[in-house]
Design a protein around this motif. Structure first.
Motif, short mmCIF file in Angstrom:
data_model
loop_
_atom_site.label_atom_id
_atom_site.label_comp_id
_atom_site.label_asym_id
_atom_site.label_seq_id
_atom_site.Cartn_x
_atom_site.Cartn_y
_atom_site.Cartn_z
N GLU A 6 -9.75 -13.56 27.61
CA GLU A 6 -10.41 -14.60 28.42
C GLU A 6 -11.46 -13.93 29.28
OE1 GLU A 6 -9.29 -16.79 32.54
OE2 GLU A 6 -7.78 -16.99 30.96
N PHE A 7 -12.62 -14.58 29.43
CA PHE A 7 -13.65 -14.05 30.31
C PHE A 7 -14.46 -15.20 30.89
CE2 PHE A 7 -15.67 -14.51 26.21
CZ PHE A 7 -16.99 -14.88 26.49
N GLN A 8 -15.26 -14.90 31.89
CA GLN A 8 -16.19 -15.88 32.44
C GLN A 8 -17.59 -15.58 31.92
OE1 GLN A 8 -15.92 -16.00 36.73
NE2 GLN A 8 -14.22 -17.43 36.68
N ASP A 9 -18.26 -16.61 31.40
CA ASP A 9 -19.61 -16.39 30.90
C ASP A 9 -20.59 -16.30 32.08
OD1 ASP A 9 -20.17 -18.97 31.78
OD2 ASP A 9 -20.23 -19.85 29.78
N THR A 10 -21.89 -16.22 31.78
CA THR A 10 -22.87 -16.00 32.84
C THR A 10 -23.00 -17.18 33.80
OG1 THR A 10 -24.65 -16.79 31.39
CG2 THR A 10 -24.20 -14.41 31.42
N HIS A 11 -22.43 -18.33 33.43
CA HIS A 11 -22.43 -19.49 34.32
C HIS A 11 -21.08 -19.67 35.01
CE1 HIS A 11 -26.36 -20.94 32.82
NE2 HIS A 11 -25.94 -20.50 31.65
N GLY A 12 -20.15 -18.76 34.76
CA GLY A 12 -18.85 -18.84 35.39
C GLY A 12 -17.85 -19.72 34.67
N ASN A 13 -18.15 -20.13 33.45
CA ASN A 13 -17.23 -20.97 32.68
C ASN A 13 -16.09 -20.13 32.10
OD1 ASN A 13 -18.99 -23.25 33.02
ND2 ASN A 13 -20.29 -22.41 31.41
N ILE A 14 -14.88 -20.67 32.12
CA ILE A 14 -13.72 -19.97 31.58
C ILE A 14 -13.78 -20.04 30.05
CG2 ILE A 14 -11.21 -19.84 31.52
CD1 ILE A 14 -11.20 -21.35 34.21
N THR A 15 -13.96 -18.89 29.42
CA THR A 15 -14.22 -18.83 27.98
C THR A 15 -13.16 -17.98 27.29
OG1 THR A 15 -16.58 -18.94 28.49
CG2 THR A 15 -15.98 -18.29 26.25
N TYR A 16 -12.74 -18.42 26.11
CA TYR A 16 -11.79 -17.66 25.29
C TYR A 16 -12.48 -17.22 24.01
CZ TYR A 16 -7.81 -18.81 28.21
OH TYR A 16 -6.93 -18.91 29.27
N ARG A 17 -12.37 -15.94 23.73
CA ARG A 17 -12.89 -15.40 22.48
C ARG A 17 -11.72 -15.30 21.51
NH1 ARG A 17 -17.11 -10.38 22.15
NH2 ARG A 17 -17.56 -10.52 19.92
N VAL B 82 -15.45 -29.01 33.09
CA VAL B 82 -15.01 -27.89 32.24
C VAL B 82 -16.07 -26.80 32.22
CG1 VAL B 82 -14.47 -27.21 29.86
CG2 VAL B 82 -13.50 -29.31 30.82
N ALA B 83 -17.34 -27.17 32.14
CA ALA B 83 -18.39 -26.16 32.04
C ALA B 83 -19.70 -26.70 32.58
CB ALA B 83 -18.58 -25.73 30.58
N HIS B 84 -20.55 -25.79 33.04
CA HIS B 84 -21.93 -26.16 33.35
C HIS B 84 -22.85 -25.03 32.90
CE1 HIS B 84 -21.25 -24.26 37.56
NE2 HIS B 84 -22.08 -23.47 36.92
N ALA C 104 -26.64 -28.01 26.67
CA ALA C 104 -25.42 -28.11 25.87
C ALA C 104 -25.03 -26.81 25.17
CB ALA C 104 -25.56 -29.23 24.85
N VAL C 105 -25.97 -25.87 25.03
CA VAL C 105 -25.60 -24.56 24.47
C VAL C 105 -24.52 -23.92 25.32
CG1 VAL C 105 -26.42 -22.23 24.01
CG2 VAL C 105 -27.83 -24.18 23.36
N ASP C 106 -24.65 -24.06 26.64
CA ASP C 106 -23.69 -23.45 27.56
C ASP C 106 -22.45 -24.32 27.77
OD1 ASP C 106 -25.54 -21.32 28.15
OD2 ASP C 106 -26.64 -22.76 29.39
N GLY C 107 -22.51 -25.59 27.34
CA GLY C 107 -21.39 -26.49 27.57
C GLY C 107 -20.58 -26.82 26.33
#
Length: 299
Positions: free
Chosen positions: A55-66, A243-245, A249-252
């Motif tokens: 789990e990591f945070q992307d450049t916008h701070g969204n909780i992301t799972y690889r 959930v995301a910003h 939409a690429v980032d969401g």
């Protein structure tokens, strides 16, 4: 931001299944952001036969799972109970607009054209339609009003390749398209605007009858604070769970797949419940929902 009681409970989540023939890398953004007027009470996330590497945070701070989709059926399920405020989206802007020269670098990126928010193509259109309106909240409200009134919402009409300029030309789309159009028009005036995706229950709002889905809207930085606007409904709403910003939409995207995978099942839920009667993992039972009408029922 003033403190507000988190006196409503919303059940949010999704059940998504993909089928693929080869191991396929994927990014998932499904968990709510831990910010604003929300508190996660219970939560469960499972990836089926695919295992997330981290789990990591992307450049916008969204909780992301690889993760990795494995050959066969891959079922991803997220389920959560979230406490939210019974207050609707705010409109009380404190302070003056921050001049572009004083915006931080984190904010400046939300003034620039992006893949789906091609504000550079809409400069003349924006100034012709909104140039005489006071910059700030009055201009943003006018933009949201225009998008709501002039771009028809058509369920199921979305396409992954449409930019704001194209949406405004064709005059219809889904919530993502309406958000992109409004964001691009705001950025034409150097207003920091970002794309938001998440869940929106029908608290204090009559159920429109369309299948539950993720919802897209936008935020604008006014008076040193982010404010929510939603041209799809164009009225302040209650119970949003972000959930995301990001820039668009690429980032969401809830899933970004690096290869071929077929979406074979898609179910999303977002509805108010009594936390004493519903738990994470229970079957989805809409007979237990407390929303879907103009009456707000405290839970």
């Amino acid at each position: 931001m003033n403190w507000t009681p988190l006196n409503l409970t919303v059940r949010i989540g999704c059940n998504i299944a993909y089928e693929t023939s080869v191991p396929t890398p994927v990014l998932f953004v499904l968990r709510p952001r831990l910010e604003g007027k929300v508190l996660v009470i219970q939560e469960k996330l499972s990836f089926g036969i695919g295992l997330p590497s981290y789990e990591f945070q992307d450049t916008h701070g969204n909780i992301t799972y690889r993760s990795m989709l494995m050959p066969g059926r891959n079922e991803i399920r997220h389920d959560a109970l979230v406490a939210v405020s019974s207050l609707a989206d705010g409109r009380e802007v404190q302070g003056a607009l921050v001049p572009v020269a004083q915006l931080s670098s984190d904010l400046l990126r939300y003034t620039l054209p992006s893949r789906y928010c091609d504000s550079d193509k809409l400069l003349n259109f924006a100034w012709n339609h909104f140039g005489q309106i006071t910059n700030g909240l009055p201009r943003v409200l006018a933009i949201s009003d225009w998008v709501h009134d002039n771009i028809e919402y058509r369920f199921g009409s979305g396409r992954a390749d449409l930019s704001a300029f194209e949406v405004i030309e064709r005059r219809y789309g889904v919530c993502r398209d309406l958000a992109h159009a409004a964001i691009a028009l705001c950025r034409a005036f150097n207003l920091p605007a970002r794309y938001v995706t998440g869940h929106l229950p029908d608290i204090g709002y009559v159920d429109p009858g369309t299948p539950m889905d993720f919802h897209a809207y936008f935020e604008v930085y006014l008076g040193r604070e982010w404010f929510t606007f939603d041209p799809r409904y164009n009225v302040p709403r209650i119970g949003r769970v972000k959930v995301a910003h990001g820039s668009d939409a690429v980032d969401g995207a809830f899933a970004t797949i690096y290869g071929e995978a077929k979406l074979i099942y898609f179910e999303v839920w977002a509805y108010q419940v009594n936390p004493q009667q519903v738990s994470v993992g229970d079957p989805i039972d809409l007979s237990k929902r407390l929303d879907g009408s103009q009456t707000i029922r405290l839970s």
